[in-house]
Design a protein around this motif. Structure first.
Motif, PDB file in Angstrom:
ATOM      1  N   ASN A 328       1.151  -1.756   0.599  1.00  0.00           N
ATOM      2  CA  ASN A 328      -0.116  -0.235  -0.009  1.00  0.00           C
ATOM      3  C   ASN A 328       0.927   0.982   0.154  1.00  0.00           C
ATOM      4  OD1 ASN A 328      -2.995   0.037  -0.375  1.00  0.00           O
ATOM      5  ND2 ASN A 328      -3.110   0.776   1.974  1.00  0.00           N
ATOM      6  N   THR A 329       1.970   1.557  -0.265  1.00  0.00           N
ATOM      7  CA  THR A 329       3.014   2.539  -0.824  1.00  0.00           C
ATOM      8  C   THR A 329       2.727   2.677  -2.371  1.00  0.00           C
ATOM      9  OG1 THR A 329       4.466   0.815  -1.006  1.00  0.00           O
ATOM     10  CG2 THR A 329       4.460   1.703   1.186  1.00  0.00           C
ATOM     11  N   VAL A 330       3.344   3.992  -2.553  1.00  0.00           N
ATOM     12  CA  VAL A 330       3.175   4.601  -3.860  1.00  0.00           C
ATOM     13  C   VAL A 330       4.794   5.201  -3.670  1.00  0.00           C
ATOM     14  CG1 VAL A 330       3.003   5.878  -6.028  1.00  0.00           C
ATOM     15  CG2 VAL A 330       1.309   4.887  -4.268  1.00  0.00           C
ATOM     16  N   HIS A 331       5.932   4.792  -4.666  1.00  0.00           N
ATOM     17  CA  HIS A 331       6.933   5.376  -4.999  1.00  0.00           C
ATOM     18  C   HIS A 331       7.348   6.882  -5.793  1.00  0.00           C
ATOM     19  CE1 HIS A 331       9.166   2.210  -2.007  1.00  0.00           C
ATOM     20  NE2 HIS A 331       7.199   2.048  -2.431  1.00  0.00           N
ATOM     21  N   LEU A 332       8.231   7.398  -6.127  1.00  0.00           N
ATOM     22  CA  LEU A 332       8.292   7.645  -6.524  1.00  0.00           C
ATOM     23  C   LEU A 332      10.110   8.496  -6.122  1.00  0.00           C
ATOM     24  CD1 LEU A 332       7.862   9.775  -9.100  1.00  0.00           C
ATOM     25  CD2 LEU A 332       7.722  12.157  -7.447  1.00  0.00           C
ATOM     26  N   GLY A 333      10.600   8.326  -7.236  1.00  0.00           N
ATOM     27  CA  GLY A 333      12.110   8.320  -7.129  1.00  0.00           C
ATOM     28  C   GLY A 333      12.624   7.585  -5.489  1.00  0.00           C
ATOM     29  N   PRO A 334      13.380   8.192  -4.955  1.00  0.00           N
ATOM     30  CA  PRO A 334      13.739   7.648  -2.723  1.00  0.00           C
ATOM     31  C   PRO A 334      13.012   7.723  -2.667  1.00  0.00           C
ATOM     32  CG  PRO A 334      14.593   9.689  -4.262  1.00  0.00           C
ATOM     33  CD  PRO A 334      13.906   9.771  -5.377  1.00  0.00           C
ATOM     34  N   ARG A 335      11.861   8.385  -2.852  1.00  0.00           N
ATOM     35  CA  ARG A 335      10.792   8.229  -2.290  1.00  0.00           C
ATOM     36  C   ARG A 335       9.695   7.635  -2.164  1.00  0.00           C
ATOM     37  NH1 ARG A 335       9.479  15.038  -2.145  1.00  0.00           N
ATOM     38  NH2 ARG A 335       7.627  14.348   0.017  1.00  0.00           N
ATOM     39  N   TRP A 336       8.762   7.744  -1.118  1.00  0.00           N
ATOM     40  CA  TRP A 336       7.841   6.932  -1.171  1.00  0.00           C
ATOM     41  C   TRP A 336       6.675   7.212  -0.335  1.00  0.00           C
ATOM     42  CZ3 TRP A 336       6.504   4.493   3.821  1.00  0.00           C
ATOM     43  CH2 TRP A 336       7.474   4.084   4.774  1.00  0.00           C
ATOM     44  N   VAL A 337       5.381   7.188  -0.127  1.00  0.00           N
ATOM     45  CA  VAL A 337       3.978   7.433   0.229  1.00  0.00           C
ATOM     46  C   VAL A 337       3.338   6.068   0.846  1.00  0.00           C
ATOM     47  CG1 VAL A 337       2.206   9.055   0.147  1.00  0.00           C
ATOM     48  CG2 VAL A 337       4.537   9.553  -0.564  1.00  0.00           C
ATOM     49  N   GLN A 338       3.019   6.545   2.453  1.00  0.00           N
ATOM     50  CA  GLN A 338       1.976   4.529   2.534  1.00  0.00           C
ATOM     51  C   GLN A 338       1.138   6.002   2.802  1.00  0.00           C
ATOM     52  OE1 GLN A 338       3.025   2.195   3.904  1.00  0.00           O
ATOM     53  NE2 GLN A 338       0.913   1.608   4.034  1.00  0.00           N
ATOM     54  N   LEU A 339      -0.017   5.178   1.580  1.00  0.00           N
ATOM     55  CA  LEU A 339      -1.345   5.243   1.856  1.00  0.00           C
ATOM     56  C   LEU A 339      -2.026   4.536   3.256  1.00  0.00           C
ATOM     57  CD1 LEU A 339      -1.942   4.329  -1.675  1.00  0.00           C
ATOM     58  CD2 LEU A 339      -1.681   6.300  -1.178  1.00  0.00           C
ATOM     59  N   PRO A 340      -3.216   5.162   3.350  1.00  0.00           N
ATOM     60  CA  PRO A 340      -3.797   4.871   4.191  1.00  0.00           C
ATOM     61  C   PRO A 340      -4.478   2.985   4.513  1.00  0.00           C
ATOM     62  CG  PRO A 340      -4.746   6.569   3.142  1.00  0.00           C
ATOM     63  CD  PRO A 340      -4.034   5.830   2.217  1.00  0.00           C
ATOM     64  N   ARG A 341      -3.849   3.175   5.714  1.00  0.00           N
ATOM     65  CA  ARG A 341      -4.913   1.567   5.911  1.00  0.00           C
ATOM     66  C   ARG A 341      -6.358   0.922   5.845  1.00  0.00           C
ATOM     67  NH1 ARG A 341       0.184  -0.649   7.719  1.00  0.00           N
ATOM     68  NH2 ARG A 341       2.239   0.592   8.038  1.00  0.00           N
ATOM     69  N   GLN A 342      -6.898   1.808   6.149  1.00  0.00           N
ATOM     70  CA  GLN A 342      -8.158   1.487   6.034  1.00  0.00           C
ATOM     71  C   GLN A 342      -8.684   0.433   4.861  1.00  0.00           C
ATOM     72  OE1 GLN A 342      -7.534   3.990   6.501  1.00  0.00           O
ATOM     73  NE2 GLN A 342      -7.596   4.668   8.432  1.00  0.00           N
ATOM     74  N   ARG A 343      -7.922   1.080   3.924  1.00  0.00           N
ATOM     75  CA  ARG A 343      -8.111   0.429   2.071  1.00  0.00           C
ATOM     76  C   ARG A 343      -7.125   0.099   1.831  1.00  0.00           C
ATOM     77  NH1 ARG A 343     -11.662   3.133  -2.678  1.00  0.00           N
ATOM     78  NH2 ARG A 343     -11.550   1.416  -4.221  1.00  0.00           N
ATOM     79  N   SER A 344      -7.465  -1.057   1.052  1.00  0.00           N
ATOM     80  CA  SER A 344      -6.375  -1.585  -0.376  1.00  0.00           C
ATOM     81  C   SER A 344      -6.287  -1.235  -1.312  1.00  0.00           C
ATOM     82  CB  SER A 344      -5.970  -3.072  -0.044  1.00  0.00           C
ATOM     83  OG  SER A 344      -4.794  -3.731  -0.388  1.00  0.00           O
ATOM     84  N   TYR A 345      -5.434  -0.073  -1.756  1.00  0.00           N
ATOM     85  CA  TYR A 345      -4.604   0.068  -2.975  1.00  0.00           C
ATOM     86  C   TYR A 345      -4.006  -0.933  -3.494  1.00  0.00           C
ATOM     87  CZ  TYR A 345      -7.655   4.379  -1.317  1.00  0.00           C
ATOM     88  OH  TYR A 345      -8.535   5.665  -1.077  1.00  0.00           O
ATOM     89  N   ALA A 346      -3.847  -1.885  -3.399  1.00  0.00           N
ATOM     90  CA  ALA A 346      -2.530  -2.468  -4.162  1.00  0.00           C
ATOM     91  C   ALA A 346      -2.819  -3.147  -5.471  1.00  0.00           C
ATOM     92  CB  ALA A 346      -2.167  -3.713  -3.503  1.00  0.00           C
ATOM     93  N   GLY A 347      -2.247  -2.422  -7.095  1.00  0.00           N
ATOM     94  CA  GLY A 347      -1.686  -2.930  -7.938  1.00  0.00           C
ATOM     95  C   GLY A 347      -3.163  -1.700  -9.050  1.00  0.00           C
ATOM     96  N   ARG A 348      -3.496  -1.066  -7.955  1.00  0.00           N
ATOM     97  CA  ARG A 348      -4.494  -0.074  -8.637  1.00  0.00           C
ATOM     98  C   ARG A 348      -3.675   0.902  -8.971  1.00  0.00           C
ATOM     99  NH1 ARG A 348      -9.959   3.077  -5.707  1.00  0.00           N
ATOM    100  NH2 ARG A 348     -10.160   4.503  -7.534  1.00  0.00           N
ATOM    101  N   ARG A 349      -3.691   1.538 -10.022  1.00  0.00           N
ATOM    102  CA  ARG A 349      -2.619   3.107 -10.981  1.00  0.00           C
ATOM    103  C   ARG A 349      -3.717   4.460 -10.219  1.00  0.00           C
ATOM    104  NH1 ARG A 349       1.137   2.048 -13.319  1.00  0.00           N
ATOM    105  NH2 ARG A 349       1.024   3.684 -15.401  1.00  0.00           N
ATOM    106  N   VAL A 350      -2.847   5.299  -9.511  1.00  0.00           N
ATOM    107  CA  VAL A 350      -2.345   6.553  -8.604  1.00  0.00           C
ATOM    108  C   VAL A 350      -2.093   7.500  -9.622  1.00  0.00           C
ATOM    109  CG1 VAL A 350      -3.935   5.332  -7.159  1.00  0.00           C
ATOM    110  CG2 VAL A 350      -1.220   6.048  -6.952  1.00  0.00           C
TER     111      VAL A 350
END
Length: 454
Positions: A328-350
């Motif tokens: 449930n994370t999104v990466h951009l270069g060396p940084r990453w953002v943790q998405l809310p754990r209330q819902r799984s966004y795995a495999g989704r295009r954001v």
């Protein structure tokens, strides 16, 4: 003698010889009869030299005082060396209290043998575009890579914007190079100070328009290419963009650069500014002094500015499409953002947005679901590479740290030691080894042997 005095000699000779009367000579010379008689007497006594004006060659009683001329000459050769005549006149009047006109400064400069700041060319005949009537209807923007700090600092790219209706300098910012972040910051300054313009007018730089021949399948089906990062920003803000095909088409901002390369360089030198940070801090005061001198009133009093949205910082950002990882994370270069754990966004295009202030925002279905503040070591570095969607596929050996392009360089990897061949790899097969035979292995089968020669 002047052109007015040259023909008088023939008329006076004719009058002295009696060929014409005094009235006829006075009419031809446009003088009174009495004045014609005075000139005739002087011509008879002194000859042609008596026709010259008596004040010619004398010093004017209204000439500048010697002390004023000496002080102005010293300033022209020292402190104000390299400034144009109009700029020097303003400095002499406002700073030094010397009441000299522009023509006096020009004559004094020529007497000292100082060349003009720039060579003036003859006017070229072009079709002039009528300026917009309202302020904010059209904004011209461009960047100029120039030695603004001369030899005191690095070569910088000055990003600037002017209003087409009034010629007012709206915003200026120094950057290491002409890049997306400079124009995004410039647009942010305009929106914060004035509002949203109706349209922007610039060149065909790759930050503004797509110049690459790459088309994705979706773009081919749609018939148009996806816009650049800056184009997406303008679309969301409802700002149009006009791409000029020549520098003469946006000649107003090109002339604005001539003014800045003349005046701004001199002002920076007079203040001893040698860094980009100090130069950016001086720009607001410089614009406040420059605009009243050169700005003009618009044809229409009502301005066309629109209020900026409250989420302007989120709009002024680079847009990337990313797939959410299994954690449930999104990466951009060396940084990453943790998405809310209330819902799984795995495999989704954001959509991942990186703002000019360093924040990372994750959007899905038009709503922001996660945000990350700017890191402490965030640096707004120049970014001139194309979008990741238009790049060729990255090799497995390439680092992901090159995607953002706005972070300090990471520490280089330690070079791996050279691989040495083991003893078994360095061993040479014996002459009787089966690999050295052209005949493959023989296979026993029920008492028989099969080979290539059987």
């Amino acid at each position: 003698m002047s052109r007015k005095e040259v023909p008088r000699a023939g008329l006076l000779k004719a009058a002295l010889a009696g060929k014409i009367s005094n009235a006829q000579g006075a009419l031809a010379m446009q003088l009174s009869v009495r004045q014609f008689q005075r000139v005739k007497v002087r011509f008879a006594a002194e000859g042609v030299g008596g026709l010259r004006h008596r004040l010619r060659g004398r010093l004017s009683p209204r000439r500048l005082a010697a002390a004023v001329r000496a002080r102005a000459a010293a300033l022209l050769q020292g402190t104000y060396a390299g400034l144009n005549d109009c700029h020097v006149t303003e400095k002499l009047q406002e700073v030094d209290g010397l009441p000299l006109s522009r023509s006096s400064v020009r004559r004094l400069r020529r007497t000292l043998g100082l060349p003009a700041t720039r060579r003036r060319r003859g006017r070229q005949v072009r079709t002039r575009r009528t300026p917009e009537a309202q302020m904010g209807a059209l904004v011209q923007l461009d960047a100029s890579l120039f030695a603004w700090l001369e030899d005191r600092g690095p070569v910088l790219a000055l990003h600037g914007a002017i209003d087409d209706a009034t010629g007012t300098g709206l915003a200026l910012i120094f950057r290491p190079a002409e890049d997306l972040h400079g124009y995004a910051t410039l647009l942010q300054m305009i929106c914060r100070t004035y509002g949203l313009p109706l349209a922007l007018y610039g060149d065909r730089f790759g930050v503004f328009v797509r110049n690459d021949p790459h088309w994705t399948l979706e773009e081919e089906l749609r018939g148009t290419q996806d816009p650049t990062h800056f184009g997406r920003i303008l679309q969301e803000l409802g700002i149009g963009y006009i791409a000029a095909h020549s520098p003469q088409a946006k000649g107003r901002i090109e002339r604005f650069w001539q003014t800045l390369q003349d005046r701004l360089v001199s002002e920076l030198r007079l203040r001893g500014i040698s860094t980009a940070e100090a130069a950016n801090a001086f720009l607001p005061a410089f614009l406040a002094d420059l605009n009243p001198r050169f700005a003009r009133a618009p044809a229409a009093a009502a301005a066309a500015w629109r209020p900026a949205p409250h989420d302007l910082a989120a709009v002024l950002s680079c847009r990337y499409t990313r797939t959410v990882a299994r954690d449930n994370t999104v990466h951009l270069g060396p940084r990453w953002v943790q998405l809310p754990r209330q819902r799984s966004y795995a495999g989704r295009r954001v959509e991942l947005r990186e703002g000019v202030d360093g924040r990372l925002l994750v959007f899905t279905d038009g709503a922001c679901v996660a945000a990350q503040p700017a890191p402490a070591d965030f640096v707004l570095r120049p970014r001139r590479s194309p979008s990741s969607d238009r790049r060729p596929r990255r090799r497995a050996s390439e680092s992901r740290g090159a995607e953002g392009g706005r972070y300090p360089p990471t520490s280089p990897k330690r070079p791996s030691p050279p691989r040495t061949r083991s003893a078994s790899a360095a061993r040479t097969p014996s002459p009787t080894h089966p690999w050295r035979h052209s005949t493959p292995y023989s296979t026993p089968y029920r008492g028989m042997t099969f080979s290539r020669n059987s």
